[in-house]
Design an enzyme around this catalytic site. Structure first.
Site, PDB file in Angstrom:
ATOM      1  N   CYS A  55       0.489  -0.769  -0.477  1.00 21.47           N
ATOM      2  CA  CYS A  55       0.107   0.313  -0.081  1.00 21.47           C
ATOM      3  C   CYS A  55       0.670   0.623  -0.100  1.00 21.47           C
ATOM      4  O   CYS A  55       0.469   1.997  -0.557  1.00 21.47           O
ATOM      5  CB  CYS A  55      -1.321   0.666   0.880  1.00 21.47           C
ATOM      6  SG  CYS A  55      -0.058   0.019   2.946  1.00 21.47           S
ATOM      7  N   ASN A  56       1.683   0.883   0.293  1.00 23.16           N
ATOM      8  CA  ASN A  56       2.961   2.434   0.435  1.00 23.16           C
ATOM      9  C   ASN A  56       4.437   2.119  -0.297  1.00 23.16           C
ATOM     10  O   ASN A  56       4.646   3.074  -0.302  1.00 23.16           O
ATOM     11  CB  ASN A  56       2.886   2.787   1.821  1.00 23.16           C
ATOM     12  CG  ASN A  56       2.569   2.802   2.761  1.00 23.16           C
ATOM     13  OD1 ASN A  56       1.289   3.664   2.357  1.00 23.16           O
ATOM     14  ND2 ASN A  56       2.270   2.851   4.091  1.00 23.16           N
ATOM     15  N   ARG A  57       4.367   0.973  -0.807  1.00 24.11           N
ATOM     16  CA  ARG A  57       5.612   0.766  -2.362  1.00 24.11           C
ATOM     17  C   ARG A  57       5.406   0.552  -3.552  1.00 24.11           C
ATOM     18  O   ARG A  57       4.472  -0.809  -2.897  1.00 24.11           O
ATOM     19  CB  ARG A  57       6.768   0.972  -1.345  1.00 24.11           C
ATOM     20  CG  ARG A  57       6.966  -0.944  -0.828  1.00 24.11           C
ATOM     21  CD  ARG A  57       7.966  -0.980  -0.334  1.00 24.11           C
ATOM     22  NE  ARG A  57       8.170  -0.155   0.808  1.00 24.11           N
ATOM     23  CZ  ARG A  57       8.918   0.863   1.177  1.00 24.11           C
ATOM     24  NH1 ARG A  57       9.380   1.404   0.732  1.00 24.11           N
ATOM     25  NH2 ARG A  57       9.148   1.398   2.012  1.00 24.11           N
ATOM     26  N   GLY A 202     -13.234  -5.259   2.990  1.00 23.82           N
ATOM     27  CA  GLY A 202     -12.125  -6.068   2.773  1.00 23.82           C
ATOM     28  C   GLY A 202     -12.029  -6.991   4.625  1.00 23.82           C
ATOM     29  O   GLY A 202     -11.740  -6.680   5.230  1.00 23.82           O
TER      30      GLY A 202
END
Length: 434
Positions: A55-57, A202
Site C-alpha cells: 500500500c505504501n510502495r 475487506g
C-alpha cells in the site's frame, strides 16, 4: 572468439509514501493476482527480477549489466528498460511519474532493501507485515522463474536481516501496524469509540487487523463486507459482528458511524453519489471514512459531502511520526544493525564476483608450476629419490601459494570491475578463462 564477460549490479527503481503522493502511487500498484503477469512482462524487457508492491510502495528489483570492457554504452540500460516497462504495462506517461521515482544501484540497493525488510522504511516503524510482503514477493518471483543467482540470495538475506533487526533492536516490541494506526486516527477524531457502529470493507490482513483493533477499542457493532461473502462471515464471527453481502452494503451503510475500507479492488467500492445518497437520510449524523487501500476504495469526492470526514492512508503519517519519535533510540540501533549487515553482504558479493578470476589465476599458476617442475626433473639426476622429488613438489607449491596470497586477498576485497580487469591484464587471463 573471446567470450564476453558481464558484471552484475543490483538495481531497484521504485516509489513510496515519501517520494510520491497517493494519486501517483495508486497508478503503479499491483495486487497478488497481477504480479505473475507483471513479472513476465518485466522479464520480456530484459529485466527479470522481483516486484514488491504494497500500500505504501512499488519497487522493481533486477540485475543491471556492465560490459567487462568498461563501455558505458549499456550502463544505465537497466533503469531505462524498467521505466519502459512501467510506461507500457501501467499505461502511464513517464513525464507524469519520473520525478517521483527513485533509483538505487549496488550498495545503495542492498542497503535500501535491508531497510525495507527491517521496516525502517515503512510508514509504521517496526510493523511486521512487511517481512511477509517481501517473502511473498520473492516466492512469486521464484514461481514465475524471474529470479535466480545473486538477486535471489539478496532477497533471502534481506528476509534474514529483517527478522534479525526486529528481534535484536527492539523496534518490534513497540511496533504499530497500519490497521492499528487507523484505529488511533479514528480515536483522535471521535474520542471514545465504544457505542459506535463500524463497517469494515475487506477481509484481508489489513481488514482483519482493523476490525480486531476496532473491537478491542470498544466498538461492539461491527459489520463486515467483502466480495467473497464466506470470508466476511468468518471474520464477523470472530468479532461477534455481522456480515452483509456487497449488494446489501448501501442499506447497512446508513447505520455506520465509522467506515474502514481496505480491499484489493482496482475501482472505488464507495462512490461519492452513494455516500451522498446515504447522508441525505441522516444529515445531522456525521460519518467518518478511513480509506487505507491503494488504489483507493473510496472516491475522494465523498469527502466533499456535508458532514462526511474522509481520511486516506497518507493521513496515517501523523500517527506514525509521533510513534517514530518515541522509538528514536530503537530506530538508531536498528539502522546500525542494517548497515552492518549491508557491509557483510557486500563483502560476500565481492568474494563471489572475484572467484572466477581467482580460480583462473590459480589454475594458470598451477599449470606453469607443473610444466616447469617436469622440465627441471628431467634435467636432474634420474636416480633422485621419491622423497627428494616430493620435497621439490612441496617447495614449488609453497612458492606459488605465497606469491598468489597477496593478489588473492586483494581481489576478494575489491568488487570493482576495473580491479578484476587489471588483474586479468597483468596475469594475461582471457575472459573465457574467468
Amino acid at each position: 572468439k573471446q567470450a564476453r564477460e558481464l558484471f552484475l549490479e543490483f538495481l531497484v527503481v521504485g516509489l513510496n509514501h515519501r517520494t510520491a503522493p497517493l494519486e501517483v502511487r495508486e497508478k503503479i500498484t499491483l495486487n497478488s493476482e497481477q504480479l505473475p503477469s507483471a513479472l513476465s512482462n518485466m522479464a520480456a524487457y530484459g529485466m527479470p527480477g522481483v516486484i514488491l508492491s504494497t500500500c505504501n510502495r512499488s519497487e522493481f528489483y533486477a540485475l543491471n549489466h556492465e560490459d567487462a570492457s568498461g563501455s558505458s554504452a549499456e550502463w544505465g540500460d537497466g533503469e531505462k528498460r524498467i521505466k519502459e516497462f512501467l510506461v507500457d504495462y501501467f499505461q502511464i506517461q513517464l513525464v507524469d511519474v519520473e520525478r517521483y521515482l527513485y533509483l538505487h544501484r549496488g550498495r545503495d540497493c542492498v542497503s535500501h532493501l535491508f531497510r525495507v525488510a527491517s521496516s525502517l522504511d515503512s510508514m509504521m516503524l517496526g510493523e511486521d507485515q512487511i517481512i511477509g510482503q517481501v517473502r511473498d514477493a520473492l516466492d512469486t518471483a521464484v514461481r514465475s522463474e524471474t529470479v535466480t543467482g545473486s538477486l535471489f540470495h539478496l532477497f533471502q538475506q534481506a528476509l534474514r536481516v529483517g527478522r534479525k533487526v526486529r528481534r535484536e533492536s527492539g523496534i518490534g516490541r513497540k511496533a504499530m501496524s497500519v490497521s492499528r494506526a487507523c484505529v488511533e486516527l479514528a480515536e483522535g477524531d471521535l474520542g471514545d469509540l465504544s457505542g459506535l457502529s463500524a463497517m469494515v470493507l475487506g477481509t484481508g490482513d489489513a481488514g482483519g487487523l482493523a476490525a480486531k483493533g476496532l473491537r478491542s477499542s470498544g466498538v461492539s457493532n461491527i459489520t463486515v463486507v467483502n466480495r467473497t461473502h464466506r470470508r466476511a462471515v468468518e471474520l464477523a464471527k470472530t468479532l461477534s459482528g455481522q456480515a452483509v453481502r456487497l449488494p446489501e452494503m448501501p442499506e447497512a451503510l446508513r447505520q455506520a458511524d465509522l467506515v474502514v475500507a481496505c480491499t484489493g479492488s482496482p475501482e472505488y467500492i464507495l462512490g461519492a453519489d452513494l455516500v451522498s445518497h446515504v447522508m441525505s437520510s441522516r444529515p445531522d449524523r456525521p460519518m467518518f471514512l478511513i480509506d487505507i487501500a491503494v488504489p483507493r476504495d473510496i472516491d475522494p469526492a465523498a469527502g466533499l459531502v456535508n458532514n462526511v470526514f474522509l481520511h486516506d492512508v497518507d493521513d496515517l503519517d501523523r500517527v506514525s511520526e509521533a510513534r517514530r519519535k518515541e522509538n528514536a533510540h530503537e530506530a538508531q540501533e536498528a539502522e546500525l544493525l542494517a548497515d552492518k549487515e549491508t557491509e557483510g553482504f557486500l563483502q560476500w558479493c565481492a568474494t563471489q564476483e572475484a572467484l572466477p578470476t581467482v580460480v583462473a589465476l590459480r589454475d594458470k599458476a598451477e599449470t606453469i608450476r607443473t610444466q616447469e617442475l617436469k622440465k627441471t626433473l628431467k634435467k636432474m639426476n634420474p636416480n633422485m629419490s621419491t622423497e627428494d622429488a616430493a620435497a621439490l613438489e612441496a617447495m614449488t607449491q609453497a612458492i606459488v601459494k605465497k606469491i598468489l596470497h597477496g593478489p588473492t586477498v586483494y581481489l576478494k576485497e575489491h568488487r570493482n570491475p576495473s580491479d578484476l580487469r587489471m588483474a586479468r591484464e597483468i596475469f594475461d587471463l582471457s575472459a573465457g578463462d574467468c
